[in-house]
Design an enzyme around this catalytic site. Structure first.
Site, PDB file in Angstrom:
ATOM      1  N   CYS A  63       0.779  -1.237   0.000  1.00  0.00           N
ATOM      2  CA  CYS A  63       0.000   0.000   0.000  1.00  0.00           C
ATOM      3  C   CYS A  63       0.816   1.294   0.000  1.00  0.00           C
ATOM      4  O   CYS A  63       0.509   2.201  -0.782  1.00  0.00           O
ATOM      5  CB  CYS A  63      -1.033  -0.006   1.124  1.00  0.00           C
ATOM      6  SG  CYS A  63      -0.704  -1.030   2.526  1.00  0.00           S
TER       7      CYS A  63
ATOM      8  N   ARG B 249       6.965 -10.824   5.546  1.00  0.00           N
ATOM      9  CA  ARG B 249       6.433 -10.560   6.886  1.00  0.00           C
ATOM     10  C   ARG B 249       7.090 -11.512   7.868  1.00  0.00           C
ATOM     11  O   ARG B 249       7.088 -12.729   7.668  1.00  0.00           O
ATOM     12  CB  ARG B 249       4.912 -10.721   6.932  1.00  0.00           C
ATOM     13  CG  ARG B 249       4.176  -9.701   6.092  1.00  0.00           C
ATOM     14  CD  ARG B 249       2.678  -9.835   6.182  1.00  0.00           C
ATOM     15  NE  ARG B 249       2.027  -8.953   5.219  1.00  0.00           N
ATOM     16  CZ  ARG B 249       0.714  -8.951   4.972  1.00  0.00           C
ATOM     17  NH1 ARG B 249      -0.070  -9.804   5.620  1.00  0.00           N
ATOM     18  NH2 ARG B 249       0.208  -8.122   4.085  1.00  0.00           N
TER      19      ARG B 249
ATOM     20  N   GLN C 140       0.643 -11.352  -3.258  1.00  0.00           N
ATOM     21  CA  GLN C 140      -0.815 -11.238  -3.216  1.00  0.00           C
ATOM     22  C   GLN C 140      -1.313 -10.761  -4.576  1.00  0.00           C
ATOM     23  O   GLN C 140      -0.576 -10.109  -5.318  1.00  0.00           O
ATOM     24  CB  GLN C 140      -1.249 -10.221  -2.154  1.00  0.00           C
ATOM     25  CG  GLN C 140      -1.013 -10.659  -0.720  1.00  0.00           C
ATOM     26  CD  GLN C 140      -1.489  -9.607   0.271  1.00  0.00           C
ATOM     27  OE1 GLN C 140      -1.202  -8.420   0.108  1.00  0.00           O
ATOM     28  NE2 GLN C 140      -2.183 -10.021   1.294  1.00  0.00           N
TER      29      GLN C 140
ATOM     30  N   ASP D 145      -2.819  -8.214  -5.270  1.00  0.00           N
ATOM     31  CA  ASP D 145      -3.099  -6.988  -4.540  1.00  0.00           C
ATOM     32  C   ASP D 145      -3.655  -5.900  -5.460  1.00  0.00           C
ATOM     33  O   ASP D 145      -3.358  -5.869  -6.656  1.00  0.00           O
ATOM     34  CB  ASP D 145      -1.813  -6.479  -3.895  1.00  0.00           C
ATOM     35  CG  ASP D 145      -2.036  -5.937  -2.495  1.00  0.00           C
ATOM     36  OD1 ASP D 145      -3.200  -5.705  -2.134  1.00  0.00           O
ATOM     37  OD2 ASP D 145      -1.049  -5.751  -1.770  1.00  0.00           O
TER      38      ASP D 145
ATOM     39  N   HIS E 129      -4.867  -1.474  -5.134  1.00  0.00           N
ATOM     40  CA  HIS E 129      -5.233  -0.268  -4.401  1.00  0.00           C
ATOM     41  C   HIS E 129      -5.976   0.646  -5.359  1.00  0.00           C
ATOM     42  O   HIS E 129      -5.407   1.084  -6.366  1.00  0.00           O
ATOM     43  CB  HIS E 129      -4.001   0.405  -3.814  1.00  0.00           C
ATOM     44  CG  HIS E 129      -3.319  -0.463  -2.811  1.00  0.00           C
ATOM     45  ND1 HIS E 129      -2.332  -1.360  -3.159  1.00  0.00           N
ATOM     46  CD2 HIS E 129      -3.536  -0.621  -1.477  1.00  0.00           C
ATOM     47  CE1 HIS E 129      -1.946  -2.018  -2.085  1.00  0.00           C
ATOM     48  NE2 HIS E 129      -2.658  -1.604  -1.057  1.00  0.00           N
TER      49      HIS E 129
ATOM     50  N   LYS F 227     -12.849  -3.520   7.243  1.00  0.00           N
ATOM     51  CA  LYS F 227     -12.649  -4.389   6.085  1.00  0.00           C
ATOM     52  C   LYS F 227     -13.734  -5.454   5.992  1.00  0.00           C
ATOM     53  O   LYS F 227     -14.395  -5.794   6.973  1.00  0.00           O
ATOM     54  CB  LYS F 227     -11.280  -5.057   6.143  1.00  0.00           C
ATOM     55  CG  LYS F 227     -11.081  -5.967   7.355  1.00  0.00           C
ATOM     56  CD  LYS F 227      -9.717  -6.664   7.311  1.00  0.00           C
ATOM     57  CE  LYS F 227      -9.536  -7.577   8.518  1.00  0.00           C
ATOM     58  NZ  LYS F 227      -8.310  -8.392   8.421  1.00  0.00           N
TER      59      LYS F 227
ATOM     60  N   HIS G 222      -8.287  -1.127  -0.464  1.00  0.00           N
ATOM     61  CA  HIS G 222      -7.295  -2.200  -0.562  1.00  0.00           C
ATOM     62  C   HIS G 222      -8.063  -3.482  -0.873  1.00  0.00           C
ATOM     63  O   HIS G 222      -9.074  -3.765  -0.219  1.00  0.00           O
ATOM     64  CB  HIS G 222      -6.554  -2.404   0.752  1.00  0.00           C
ATOM     65  CG  HIS G 222      -5.910  -1.180   1.311  1.00  0.00           C
ATOM     66  ND1 HIS G 222      -4.542  -1.042   1.441  1.00  0.00           N
ATOM     67  CD2 HIS G 222      -6.436  -0.021   1.796  1.00  0.00           C
ATOM     68  CE1 HIS G 222      -4.262   0.127   1.985  1.00  0.00           C
ATOM     69  NE2 HIS G 222      -5.396   0.761   2.213  1.00  0.00           N
TER      70      HIS G 222
END
Length: 630
Positions: free
Chosen positions: A315, A344, A362, A364, A366, A447, A493
Site C-alpha cells: 500500500c 512478513r 498477493q 493486490d 489499491h 474491512k 485495498h
C-alpha cells in the site's frame, strides 16, 4: 444447553480428567500447567519427572486411566479461595504458582476438586459428577512439544491432545475427517508432485520448483486477464524502502515486529538492537511523525535516514505512485494492481507450509475513488470474487471487521466507513447474511473478509476488501473535484486470492492435488510406445504447444508402463499413448486421470480443440467419456 456450551463444559471437564490420569500414571511429581478447550477437544501441558516421556504407545494407557477415573463417579467441588490460600494449596506446582501470582489482588480465585486427591485452578464451569462424562466419546491422539506460555526461552513441556465429542459416531466421523485432511495435506502432496520445497536457509520462504511455478504463473495470468477486463492497470514497486516511508504510512509504529529491517550505517536500528529498544524508539518516532505532519516540518534527520525495511505491504508504494502526478475527479477510479514479493516476519512456531510463510505474493490492488464511487466499486470487486471462487467450485461467506484498539484517524470517519460497508453487505447478502468481527479491522480502516469453504467443509480467509481514509491523509493525496478544489480520495485495498502461497495450499488440499485442467502444472503427458513413434509424438506435442497447452513427453527407450506411471503420479489430467494406429490415423489414445478406461481413436484436432476450450473457459470438470471427445 446450547451445543457450544455443552461441548465447552464436557471438553473442559475432560481436560481435568486427563491431568488427573497423567498424575496417577507418572507420579505426583508431575507439574501440570494449563488445559484449555480447543475446536475438537482439549489439551493439557505437563512437565514429567526426569527421564519420563509420553509417546504414542502411551495414549491407550492414558485413555484407559481416564475411563477408570470417570467410572469412580467422583463429585466435582468448586471452592473460592484467597490468593494466600491458593499459593499454599499449589506450593509444589510452579506453573500454578506463577499464574496465581500474576492475578490481581482483588481477583476471585476458584478451584475445582475432582474427588479428593486432584485439585485444579480454574474458573469453570464443570460437571457436578464424573458420571456425567461416561457417555462422552474421547480419544487421546497426539503429544507434542510446547513452551510454557509460548515463550521459547521458558520451560519445554509435553502437550497431550484429545478429541472429544458427544457420541461415538461423531468422534468416528471426526477422526475420519482428520485422516482425510492428512491425506490432503498440501505439504505432503506438494512434495509428491514436485511443486515446492523449503530450506532452513530461508525459513518460511518457499522454493517454487518448475512444476509448481507453472501453476503459480497460471494463477497470476488468470487474475491478470480478469482484472484487465475490469479496468485494472498493473504496477511494480521497490521491495525495500527507507524507513521514512513506513513512518508516514504508520507501519513503523503498528507493524514493526512483523517487518524485516535492514539497518543503515548510521541507522536508527542497529544490527544488534534489542526489539524492545526498537519498539520504544518507534513509538517516539510515531509521535513525532504526527507532530511533523501537523506542523509541516521536516520528518527526518541524518541519524535515521539510512534504515530500510522489506515491504510487508504494497500500500505505501501505491500511495507514492498515485502522488507522483495530479489527478482530476474524471480520472477516478484509478486501480493499481500489484503482484510484488512481500516479506512478513513470523515466529517459527507459527509457520506452516504454504499457509503461513514469510515471503509471498498477493493479487493486490489499491483503488483510488471518490466517496460517491465506493459502493459501485466494492460491488464490482465482489463480482470479481464471485467469478474467481466459482471457477474453483468453492463457496464463501462475508465478514465485516470493525475498528481495532490501535486504530489511526478519527472515530467519526471510522463510523462513516463502517456504516457504508454494512449498507453494501446488507444489499448483497441481506441483513444478517454476514458476520461482524468487532475490533478485527486493519489499523487504517474497516474491512470485509471473504471466507471460502473447501471440500472438507473447512473455512479459509482469502479475499479482503479494506476501506481506507487514513493513508491518503498521511501521504497528503488529493485530486481536483468538480469545483476545482483539492479533495482527498478514499483508498480501497483489495485481494481475492489473498496470499497466492496460501491460496495454492488451500486448493491443493481442496482438489487433493488433482487440479482442474487449466491450472494443472502440465496438462498432457505424451508416451510414444516405441522409439519409432517418437516422430508422431513430437508432431502431437507441437500441435498442443501451439494451442497453448502445457505438455511433457517421455522419448526415452523405457517401457511405456513406467512412463505412464510417472505422469499418473504427477496427476497429469490426460496421458496420450501413441503407437502405429494413432500415427497412421492422426489420432490419440487417452488415459484420463482418475479412470482406468482408455479412450481410443480421438482425432488429434478434436483433442487439441477440447484442451484449448478447457483452458479458455477455466473449466472445473474434466471430460472423460467417449461421448465428450466426439
Amino acid at each position: 444447553m446450547e451445543k457450544e456450551e455443552f461441548l465447552s463444559l464436557y471438553r473442559h471437564s475432560l481436560a481435568h480428567i486427563l491431568a488427573k490420569a497423567v498424575i496417577e500414571i507418572y507420579g505426583k511429581e508431575v507439574q501440570y500447567a494449563i488445559g484449555p478447550m480447543i475446536d475438537d477437544g482439549a489439551y493439557y501441558d505437563f512437565v514429567l519427572p526426569e527421564g519420563k516421556t509420553i509417546t504414542e504407545s502411551d495414549f491407550k494407557t492414558i485413555e484407559n486411566k481416564m475411563r477408570e477415573i470417570i467410572k469412580r463417579r467422583e463429585d466435582w467441588t468448586r471452592k473460592v479461595v484467597s490468593k494466600e490460600e491458593a499459593l499454599e494449596l499449589f506450593k509444589d506446582q510452579k506453573y500454578k504458582i506463577e499464574l496465581i501470582k500474576d492475578l490481581p489482588d482483588d481477583e476471585t480465585i476458584s478451584i475445582y476438586y475432582t474427588g479428593e486427591d486432584y485439585v485444579d485452578l480454574c474458573r469453570g464451569p464443570h460437571v457436578e459428577n464424573s458420571v456425567d462424562l461416561m457417555n462422552v466419546a474421547y480419544k487421546v491422539h497426539a503429544c507434542s512439544m510446547a513452551y510454557w506460555r509460548g515463550d521459547a526461552k521458558r520451560d519445554q513441556m509435553q502437550r497431550v491432545y484429545f478429541y472429544a465429542f458427544p457420541s461415538k459416531d461423531e468422534l468416528k466421523q471426526h477422526v475420519k475427517l482428520i485422516q482425510e485432511a492428512r491425506e490432503r495435506d498440501h505439504k505432503k502432496i506438494g512434495a509428491q508432485l514436485d511443486l515446492f520445497t523449503f530450506n532452513e536457509s530461508a525459513p518460511g520462504m518457499p522454493y517454487w520448483l518448475p512444476r509448481g511455478w507453472e501453476m503459480y504463473k497460471t494463477l497470476m495470468r488468470y487474475s491478470r486477464q480478469l482484472q484487465k477486463k475490469h479496468g485494472y492497470t498493473e504496477i511494480s514497486c521497490p521491495l525495500i524502502n527507507n524507513k521514512k516511508l513506513w513512518l508516514v504510512s504508520g507501519h513503523w509504529a503498528h507493524y514493526l515486529n512483523n517487518m524485516f529491517i535492514v539497518p543503515g550505517i548510521d541507522g536508527f536500528v542497529k544490527a544488534d538492537a534489542d526489539f524492545d529498544d526498537i519498539a520504544e524508539q518507534a513509538d517516539e518516532m510515531s509521535t513525532s511523525t504526527q507532530a511533523h505532519l501537523e506542523k509541516g516540518t521536516p520528518l527526518y534527520n541524518r541519524e535515521n535516514i539510512d534504515t530500510m525495511a522489506a515491504k510487508p505491504m504494497n500500500c505505501p508504494n501505491a500511495m507514492m505512485v498515485f502522488k507522483r502526478t495530479t489527478h482530476s475527479y474524471k480520472d477516478l477510479p484509478i486501480r493499481y494492481s500489484e503482484y510484488d514479493v512481500l516479506h512478513r516476519k513470523e515466529k517459527s512456531g507459527q509457520m506452516n507450509g504454504l499457509f503461513r510463510v514469510q515471503e509471498f505474493r498477493q493479487d493486490d490492488d489499491h483503488t483510488f475513488v471518490m466517496e460517491s464511487q465506493i459502493k459501485d466499486e466494492i460491488a464490482d470487486i465482489i463480482a470479481i470474487a464471485d467469478e474467481i471462487y466459482s471457477t474453483f467450485g468453492v463457496t464463501y461467506r462475508a465478514e465485516l471487521s470493525t475498528r481495532p484498539d490501535d486504530f489511526m484517524g478519527e472515530i467519526e470517519v471510522w463510523d462513516r466507513a463502517e456504516a457504508g460497508l454494512k449498507e453494501i453487505l446488507d444489499e448483497k447478502y441481506g441483513e444478517g447474511g454476514y458476520e461482524i468481527n468487532e475490533g478485527d479491522g486493519a489499523f487504517y480502516g474497516p474491512k470485509i473478509d471473504l471466507q471460502i469453504k473447501d471440500a472438507l467443509g473447512r473455512e479459509w480467509q482469502c479475499g479482503t476488501i479494506q476501506l481506507d481514509f487514513q493513508l491518503p491523509h498521511n501521504f497528503g493525496l488529493t485530486y481536483t473535484n468538480q469545483e476545482g478544489n483539492p479533495q482527498m480520495p478514499v483508498v480501497i485495498h483489495r485481494a481475492i486470492y489473498g496470499s497466492l502461497e496460501r491460496f495454492i495450499g488451500i486448493i491443493i488440499e481442496n482438489f487433493k492435488g488433482a487440479m482442474p485442467f487449466w491450472l494443472n502444472p502440465f496438462q498432457v503427458g505424451i508416451v510414444p510406445i516405441m522409439e519409432s513413434h517418437n516422430d508422431y509424438a513430437k508432431e502431437v506435442e507441437q500441435a498442443l504447444e501451439n494451442a497453448g497447452i502445457r505438455v511433457e513427453a517421455d522419448y526415452s527407450d523405457k517401457n511405456m508402463r513406467p512412463k505412464i506411471k510417472k505422469f499418473k503420479n504427477y496427476k497429469d489430467p490426460y496421458i496420450l499413448v501413441l503407437g502405429d494406429q494413432e500415427a497412421a490415423n492422426k489420432t490419440v489414445s487417452i488415459n484420463v486421470r482418475g479412470s482406468n478406461k482408455q479412450i481410443q481413436n480421438v482425432p488429434l484436432d478434436t483433442f487439441v480443440a477440447i484442451c484449448k476450450k478447457l483452458n479458455e473457459e477455466h473449466t472445473l470438470n474434466l471430460p472423460q467419456t467417449e461421448e465428450e471427445f466426439q
